[in-house]
Design a protein around this motif. Sequence first.
Motif, mmCIF file in Angstrom:
data_model
loop_
_atom_site.group_PDB
_atom_site.id
_atom_site.type_symbol
_atom_site.label_atom_id
_atom_site.label_comp_id
_atom_site.label_asym_id
_atom_site.label_seq_id
_atom_site.Cartn_x
_atom_site.Cartn_y
_atom_site.Cartn_z
ATOM 1 N N LEU A 85 -4.474 -3.622 0.465
ATOM 2 C CA LEU A 85 -4.653 -4.664 -0.474
ATOM 3 C C LEU A 85 -5.296 -4.087 -1.727
ATOM 4 O O LEU A 85 -4.713 -4.596 -2.880
ATOM 5 C CB LEU A 85 -5.638 -5.589 0.289
ATOM 6 N N TRP A 86 -5.785 -2.999 -1.742
ATOM 7 C CA TRP A 86 -6.332 -2.190 -2.980
ATOM 8 C C TRP A 86 -5.134 -1.851 -3.904
ATOM 9 O O TRP A 86 -5.145 -1.890 -4.774
ATOM 10 C CB TRP A 86 -7.328 -1.189 -2.383
ATOM 11 N N ALA A 88 -2.219 -3.068 -3.364
ATOM 12 C CA ALA A 88 -1.532 -4.369 -3.997
ATOM 13 C C ALA A 88 -2.149 -5.015 -5.175
ATOM 14 O O ALA A 88 -1.415 -5.309 -6.205
ATOM 15 C CB ALA A 88 -1.507 -5.489 -2.919
ATOM 16 N N LEU A 89 -3.429 -4.817 -5.257
ATOM 17 C CA LEU A 89 -4.160 -5.112 -6.268
ATOM 18 C C LEU A 89 -3.898 -4.377 -7.571
ATOM 19 O O LEU A 89 -3.586 -4.907 -8.637
ATOM 20 C CB LEU A 89 -5.733 -5.136 -6.366
ATOM 21 N N LEU A 92 -0.546 -5.289 -8.808
ATOM 22 C CA LEU A 92 -0.506 -6.853 -9.536
ATOM 23 C C LEU A 92 -1.241 -6.739 -10.833
ATOM 24 O O LEU A 92 -0.750 -7.644 -11.824
ATOM 25 C CB LEU A 92 -1.170 -7.730 -8.619
ATOM 26 N N ARG A 192 4.938 -6.222 -9.595
ATOM 27 C CA ARG A 192 4.198 -7.393 -9.224
ATOM 28 C C ARG A 192 4.767 -7.871 -7.721
ATOM 29 O O ARG A 192 4.075 -8.405 -6.995
ATOM 30 C CB ARG A 192 4.124 -8.424 -10.159
ATOM 31 N N GLY A 195 3.600 -5.702 -5.048
ATOM 32 C CA GLY A 195 2.304 -5.629 -4.914
ATOM 33 C C GLY A 195 2.033 -7.301 -4.029
ATOM 34 O O GLY A 195 1.105 -7.033 -3.261
ATOM 35 N N SER A 196 2.905 -8.249 -4.351
ATOM 36 C CA SER A 196 2.860 -9.608 -3.361
ATOM 37 C C SER A 196 3.130 -9.302 -2.184
ATOM 38 O O SER A 196 2.297 -9.686 -1.110
ATOM 39 C CB SER A 196 3.672 -10.439 -4.061
ATOM 40 N N VAL A 199 0.288 -7.687 -0.370
ATOM 41 C CA VAL A 199 -0.783 -8.334 0.078
ATOM 42 C C VAL A 199 -0.381 -9.109 1.492
ATOM 43 O O VAL A 199 -1.147 -9.026 2.091
ATOM 44 C CB VAL A 199 -0.593 -9.760 -1.049
ATOM 45 N N TRP A 200 0.934 -9.432 1.532
ATOM 46 C CA TRP A 200 1.131 -9.929 2.592
ATOM 47 C C TRP A 200 1.273 -9.126 3.869
ATOM 48 O O TRP A 200 0.751 -9.506 5.112
ATOM 49 C CB TRP A 200 2.803 -10.531 2.736
ATOM 50 N N GLY A 202 -0.877 -6.292 4.035
ATOM 51 C CA GLY A 202 -2.302 -6.053 4.437
ATOM 52 C C GLY A 202 -3.015 -7.155 5.069
ATOM 53 O O GLY A 202 -3.706 -6.860 6.060
ATOM 54 N N VAL A 203 -2.639 -8.560 4.657
ATOM 55 C CA VAL A 203 -3.050 -9.593 5.539
ATOM 56 C C VAL A 203 -2.544 -9.722 6.862
ATOM 57 O O VAL A 203 -3.348 -9.908 7.877
ATOM 58 C CB VAL A 203 -2.875 -10.954 4.787
#
Length: 211
Positions: A85-86, A88-89, A92, A192, A195-196, A199-200, A202-203
């Motif tokens: 997630l880091w 990904a941030l 983004l 981006r 990155g999205s 996020v997916w 990582g979650v």
Amino acid sequence: MLGIHDLPFFILSGLLLNILPGPDSLLIMTRSATQGWRAGSAAAFGIGAGTFVHILAAALGLSAVLATSAAAFTVVKLVGAAYILWMALSLLRSKRVTESAAAPAVAPLPYRKIFGQGFLTNVLNPKVALFFLAFVPQFIDADAPNKALAFIVLGCIFNVNGMLWCNALSLFTARASERVKLSPVVSLWLKRVTGSLFVWLGVKLALSRQS
């Protein structure tokens, strides 16, 4: 030899498994498309180094802890998810470079940092450790004289095949991006979108359970 059986089937299965998309492939493709094949290869070798850690840990029995301890699995899972997630941030938050038409669309990272990204992305994923524990022993005889050595040999074969695929992916992606000649806008949106996806992933990793 060493109590290993069905080696051709193991090699074929390993190649097919390496081709499946995941955070490792996304990282390689992003770095290759935005910074060239050398950057993608740096990420690939970092991933390979992380895979070796999983191979040695599983061969020595350390990964069995992740398979039996809910607490250990959760800790490694959450750390890995937080790192993805880091990343990904940071993707983004990328900004378009407009100061000069000759300036690169993406600020280049040193290869050692890209290597580190690949290493951490792989080594902090407990699913990789559990995969080796579940997949590799199927190709080792129950009466093998040295199961740990057989495990390491099979793991190295799997990793070498994975590195061949990852570096081919890096080269293909870099060549494709050169032909398309990504504009700063396209490069920005590529980061981006990646990155999205991170996020997916990582979650998904954070919510995953032991199997």
